[in-house]
Design an enzyme around this catalytic site. Structure first.
Site: not given
Ligand code: TXE
Length: 497
Positions: A154-155, A178, A231-232, A253-254, A287, A389
């Site tokens: 979302w960021n 997605k 994502g995370g 890309e975490l 990130c 983080e």
């Molecule tokens: O990300 P999530 P969230 C880091 C940051 C943040 C933490 C959690 O520290 O606080 O991650 O953020 C999908 N199989 N970053 O909760 O949970 C989910 O639906 C496949 C760093 O927003 O990682 C969403 O679309 N997909 C980062 C996506 O994964 C799955 C940016 C990301 O969700 C899944 C964001 C599964 N089993 C957060 N479960 C950066 N690198 O910039 C969830 N998802």
């Protein structure tokens, strides 16, 4: 009362609801109110999207286009994104709380990413091999890898979509994107742009839903051949496990805990600007946030004084307003984590120079997930804020005496995404950037990005690179073709000559 926008999925060139009609709410982080709803894609929806993409690549109209024609469509997408950047940026701001100045500017720049890969579409070449056998012509071709599952957070939605869709389409792949359940609207608004451009059906499918089941089913789908995930780290572990089913290569890309080093010989004003950009840009939800600021002892006190003063001057407010400099955090979870970790760090011996709490005395900010820009002086890296983080506007500042100490502090992390070095000594800039373990190093600047420059890290920051020329290879697979050029038929393998 806010009028609610009800978005639809975009699958195989058509807008539709989830197969079971399921929907979820999206909340505006600056008001705490529901402003939109998005479909929760089901297993049936994911399957339909993947099959549509698969058909597009291997049988449909998309498969019949020349690479140059694919490039033309990407150019059209770039043009259209640039035209509607203001609107797409505003939707992203309403859904994620990120400052409109950033989302609009970033979306306008995103069109350059599409343009960069549009130009590459007809420059993906194979090779003729100098083979060690007589009468053989052997060459390689780079074919589209197949269906790409792109998971975007979302960021920075428009940006992180472009870094995946651009190279994927240039390579001839089709994608299922997605969006995050936290801010689903920008992707579904982007679907309208994709539809106007006129891609053949199934080339770009845009869906929304939760990690379970939608993300899991998508990333483990047997017809998915590549997963591009941002994502995370915890979710990334699930994604990698999911791909045990389809053996799809993954790029991750975490996050990070990037060091930003300030040497005594640095231009102080520039270093302060770098630290402000690295920590308070996007409310710190980036990130590459330079959230460990490591300052040499000669400048330390002056640096703390300057960043504290600058942090206190930041205008917090409605992210859509022109004069706002920092908006809210995207979720209540992010806000609670910032409050908790800053308090814990203070108990461990850190000094809070400013911030560390929600803004006080501002009725207009009460309903939103706002957190003050925070500067914490940390005696060492046992302090929690220097290790985790935070994804919030929290700058942890540490002191060092020697260059060796600075490098040791910088590398004392499980992450490896970005790093900043502020110094006026060219030799030191090179020496330290060689010594730092990170995928990106910025010298006397911070957070600069470009479609031309690879982006990514290692360790807990993930693997694979987005952007740049090389990224396109991840979206292709190599086919080796052997052609017997002899005038004689192939010899009988059981007759020894
Ligand atoms: O990300 P999530 P969230 C880091 C940051 C943040 C933490 C959690 O520290 O606080 O991650 O953020 C999908 N199989 N970053 O909760 O949970 C989910 O639906 C496949 C760093 O927003 O990682 C969403 O679309 N997909 C980062 C996506 O994964 C799955 C940016 C990301 O969700 C899944 C964001 C599964 N089993 C957060 N479960 C950066 N690198 O910039 C969830 N998802």
């Amino acid at each position: 009362m806010t009028e609610i926008t009800n978005y639809q999925l975009y699958i195989n060139g058509e807008f539709c609801d989830a197969s079971d009609g399921g929907r979820f709410d999206s909340v505006n982080p600056s008001t705490g109110e529901v402003w939109a709803t998005a479909p929760a894609a089901t297993e049936e929806d994911v399957d339909r999207a993947v099959n549509a993409a698969h058909h597009a690549i291997f049988e449909g109209e998309w498969s019949k286009l020349t690479p140059t024609q694919r490039g033309h469509l990407l150019h059209k997408l770039a043009d259209r994104v640039a035209e509607v950047a203001h609107n797409l940026g505003s939707i992203e701001t309403t859904d994620s709380g990120k400052l409109a100045a950033e989302t609009r500017g970033q979306t306008a720049y995103v069109s350059d990413y599409y343009r960069f890969y549009a130009g590459m579409a007809d420059k993906i070449q194979g090779e003729v091999l100098p083979i060690d056998k007589p009468d053989m012509h052997v060459f390689t071709k780079r074919e589209p890898i197949g269906v790409v599952a792109a998971i975007v957070p979302w960021n920075a939605e428009m940006f992180l979509t472009a870094t995946k869709v651009g190279p994927a389409l240039a390579a001839g792949c089709a994608v299922v994107i997605k969006a995050s359940e936290i801010a689903p609207a920008p992707i579904l608004e982007f679907a309208k742009v994709v539809d106007e451009v006129g891609f053949p059906p199934g080339v770009i499918n845009l869906i929304t839903g939760f990690g379970e089941p939608c993300g899991r089913i998508l990333t483990s789908h047997p017809k998915v051949s590549k997963v591009a995930f941002t994502g995370g780290a915890d979710t990334a572990r699930h994604v990698v496990a999911n791909t045990a089913n389809n053996f799809a290569p993954v790029s991750l890309e975490l996050g990070g805990k990037s060091p930003l080093l300030v040497f005594d010989d640095a231009d102080l004003e520039g270093a302060v600007n770098g630290a402000i950009a690295g920590n308070f840009g996007a409310s710190g939800q980036s990130c590459v946030a330079g959230s460990r600021v490591i300052v040499q002892s000669g400048l330390y006190d002056q640096f703390i004084e300057m960043v504290t003063e600058r942090a206190q001057q930041i205008r917090i407010g409605d992210p859509l307003a022109d004069d706002t400099q920092m908006g809210p955090l995207a979720t209540q979870v992010q806000l609670d984590r910032c409050i908790r970790v800053v308090a814990e760090s203070a108990e461990q011996g850190a000094t809070i120079h400013t911030g560390g709490k929600r803004p006080e005395g501002r009725d207009d900010l009460e309903a939103g997930w706002y957190f003050e820009p925070t500067v914490i002086g940390c005696p060492d890296q046992t302090i929690t804020s220097t290790r985790v983080e935070l994804f919030g506007p929290v700058m942890s500042v540490l002191k060092f005496d020697t260059e060796e100490e600075a490098i040791a502090l910088a590398n004392d992390t499980e992450f490896g995404l970005g790093a900043g070095i502020f110094t006026s000594n060219v030799a030191r800039a090179h020496r330290v950037s060689d010594a730092i373990h990170s995928g990106i190093v910025w010298v006397n600047t911070y957070r600069a990005i470009s479609p031309i420059a690879p982006f990514g890290g290692f360790g807990q920051s993930g693997y694979g690179r987005e952007a740049g020329v090389d990224a396109i290879r991840d979206f292709t697979r190599t086919k080796t073709v052997w052609i017997n050029t002899s005038s004689e038929p192939m010899a009988n393998p059981f007759v020894i000559r």
